[in-house]
Design an enzyme around this catalytic site. Structure first.
Site, PDB file in Angstrom:
ATOM      1  N   LYS A  50       0.818  -1.217   0.000  1.00 41.65           N
ATOM      2  CA  LYS A  50       0.000   0.000   0.000  1.00 41.65           C
ATOM      3  C   LYS A  50       0.851   1.266   0.000  1.00 41.65           C
ATOM      4  O   LYS A  50       0.352   2.347  -0.275  1.00 41.65           O
ATOM      5  CB  LYS A  50      -0.969  -0.020   1.181  1.00 41.65           C
ATOM      6  CG  LYS A  50      -2.047  -1.091   1.033  1.00 41.65           C
ATOM      7  CD  LYS A  50      -3.077  -1.025   2.156  1.00 41.65           C
ATOM      8  CE  LYS A  50      -4.234  -1.986   1.914  1.00 41.65           C
ATOM      9  NZ  LYS A  50      -3.879  -3.394   2.231  1.00 41.65           N
TER      10      LYS A  50
HETATM   11  C1  LIG Z   1      -4.543  -4.458   1.619  1.00 44.28           C
HETATM   12  C2  LIG Z   1      -3.845  -5.769   1.625  1.00 44.28           C
HETATM   13  C3  LIG Z   1      -4.215  -6.823   0.767  1.00 44.28           C
HETATM   14  C4  LIG Z   1      -5.407  -6.724  -0.143  1.00 44.28           C
HETATM   15  O1  LIG Z   1      -5.174  -5.883  -1.257  1.00 44.28           O
HETATM   16  P1  LIG Z   1      -6.402  -5.393  -2.152  1.00 44.28           P
HETATM   17  O2  LIG Z   1      -5.824  -4.397  -3.073  1.00 44.28           O
HETATM   18  O3  LIG Z   1      -7.389  -4.780  -1.198  1.00 44.28           O
HETATM   19  O4  LIG Z   1      -6.948  -6.591  -2.846  1.00 44.28           O
HETATM   20  C5  LIG Z   1      -3.467  -7.987   0.777  1.00 44.28           C
HETATM   21  N1  LIG Z   1      -2.439  -8.141   1.618  1.00 44.28           N
HETATM   22  C6  LIG Z   1      -2.047  -7.162   2.469  1.00 44.28           C
HETATM   23  C7  LIG Z   1      -0.907  -7.418   3.384  1.00 44.28           C
HETATM   24  C8  LIG Z   1      -2.725  -5.952   2.498  1.00 44.28           C
HETATM   25  O5  LIG Z   1      -2.342  -4.984   3.353  1.00 44.28           O
END
Ligand SMILES: *Cc1c(COP(=O)(O)O)cnc(C)c1O
Length: 434
Positions: A107
């Protein structure tokens, strides 16, 4: 770049508007009116470029003249200042490590890019931007560290007391500067409800320029395309050009970005959507019936999403060819026992520790790859395992190398304001702390 709403393709807004609105009034999601293709020349020579160079080329192609190229280049070099290596674990099985940014999760790509785009678009003398974000753990850290020190912005994070991991809490609560953390006596859903209500509150909206930083913002999606191109570049250098990506998915933003990259010309044989027990999409891919469900709690909690908001974007990408969607994306889902088994198996096979989300992606990739040995499989590692110590068995967790950034957090003082899960209390806090 112009964007329409998935609910109304007949009118469009600018990238700037889409970034600040986050979501169209009609509750669709913003999508580019046209998705340009990168030149074959660029795709075939991806192996000659670095991650920032690739990011610049992809962003320039997608955004057009929205941001002058010199500014865009500087913005990207500032935002994408960490690596995303592809590492070989066995013949034709690779992991794409997306956890080398400040919050140790993928993210960071979205949050760092979005913060800088927002700051760039703020005009001189404009009111400070107030970002409100509810988090179950990973989003808050990425947004906090993404906006830390970014001029003319302030971030208020709401997180559920006692429900985030130690490292996550430290990332949320030790920043100071333009970041403040509210520890809410309630659940993640309570936090989200407080933020949603704030956006509809007339008094708060007249006092502050409120914006959300959630994963549906188009400025988070764009930078997530970069690492798919960059992963492909690394595989080209190893003589691999038939590639499948397996993405651990919750809200489906990450895999949505991969599909956007594919639409822009990245040659991908297959996408694999790997979920935990929240299997709405894998079930849809199997049955053709999209049946949104309430989310259930799992040990891979960043993927506990029963109705993934970005799915409408993916449906929109394939609205002219739904058969293609069914072919290009395969779905797998696993329960907590299977997740834990996978995590242990990864360690046994490669002496490599993964977070529970990543373990699900590995398992799905292996299952698919058994019948597709001619393709190079890449599973995405979305977070560093040290963020989920409670879930990982102690004898495996003891093998995790703690990153320097986490060690630095340990000495820092926690600064969080305690709040009940009550809107009037939240509002009073916001109005008192200008
Ligand atoms: C947010 C997150 C996901 C999911 O990603 P999306 O884009 O919402 O599908 C998977 N793994 C981790 C560690 C995350 O923080």
């Amino acid at each position: 770049m112009k964007l329409y709403s998935t609910n109304n393709t007949s009118s469009s807004v600018s990238f700037k508007e889409a970034v600040f609105n986050s979501m169209p009034q009609d509750r669709g999601l913003y999508m580019p009116v046209t998705i340009p293709r990168l030149s074959d020349e660029f795709i075939n020579n991806l192996d000659k470029y670095t991650l920032p160079e690739i990011a610049f080329e992809v962003a320039k192609t997608l955004l057009g003249d929205t941001i002058p190229v010199a500014d865009l280049k500087a913005l990207i070099e500032d935002a994408i200042n960490f690596d995303a290596p592809v590492i070989k674990l066995e013949e034709d099985v690779y992991v794409l490590e997306l956890f080398h940014g400040p919050s140790l999760a993928f993210k960071d790509f979205g949050a760092r890019f979005m913060s800088r785009v927002m700051s760039y678009f703020l005009e001189k003398g404009e009111k400070q931007l107030d970002v409100l974000v509810a988090t179950s753990g990973d989003t808050g850290g990425a947004v906090a560290l993404g906006f830390l020190g970014v001029p003319n912005t302030r971030v208020t994070i709401l997180y559920p007391k006692g429900k985030v991991s130690g490292v996550q809490e430290q990332q949320l609560t030790t920043n100071g500067q333009n970041i403040r953390a509210l520890e809410v006596d309630g659940t993640f859903d309570d936090c989200q409800a407080l933020v949603k209500q704030a956006f509809t509150d007339a008094e708060l909206n007249s006092e502050y320029r409120l914006t959300s930083a959630n994963s549906i913002n188009i400025a988070r999606l764009v930078p997530q395309t970069f690492y798919y191109f960059n992963a492909y570049a690394q595989l080209l250098r190893q003589g691999k050009s038939k590639v499948a990506f397996c993405v651990p998915s919750g809200n489906f933003g990450n895999i949505g970005a991969g599909l956007l990259a594919w639409k822009m010309g990245l040659p991908v044989e297959q996408f694999i959507a790997a979920t935990n027990a929240n299997d709405t999409v894998p079930a849809f891919l199997k049955t053709g019936i999209y049946n949104a469900k309430p989310s259930v709690a799992t040990i891979s909690n960043a993927m506990d999403v029963g109705n993934p908001s970005n799915w409408v974007r993916i449906a929109d990408l394939f609205k002219e060819d739904t058969a293609k969607l069914n072919k290009l994306i395969e779905g797998y889902s696993y329960n907590d026992d299977e997740t834990l088994e996978a995590l242990k198996q990864v360690f046994a096979d490669y002496n490599y520790v993964v977070c529970p989300h990543t373990a699900i992606a590995w398992k799905a990739l292996k299952e698919w790859h058994a019948d597709h040995k001619e393709v190079t499989g890449v599973f995405l590692s979305t977070a560093h395992p040290c963020k989920f110590p409670d879930v990982i068995p102690a004898d495996i967790a003891s093998n995790i190398t703690i990153p320097a950034s986490v060690k630095e957090l340990e000495g820092k003082e926690k600064q969080a304001v305690q709040l009940p899960a009550d809107f009037e209390a939240f509002k009073a806090y916001l109005l008192k702390n200008v």
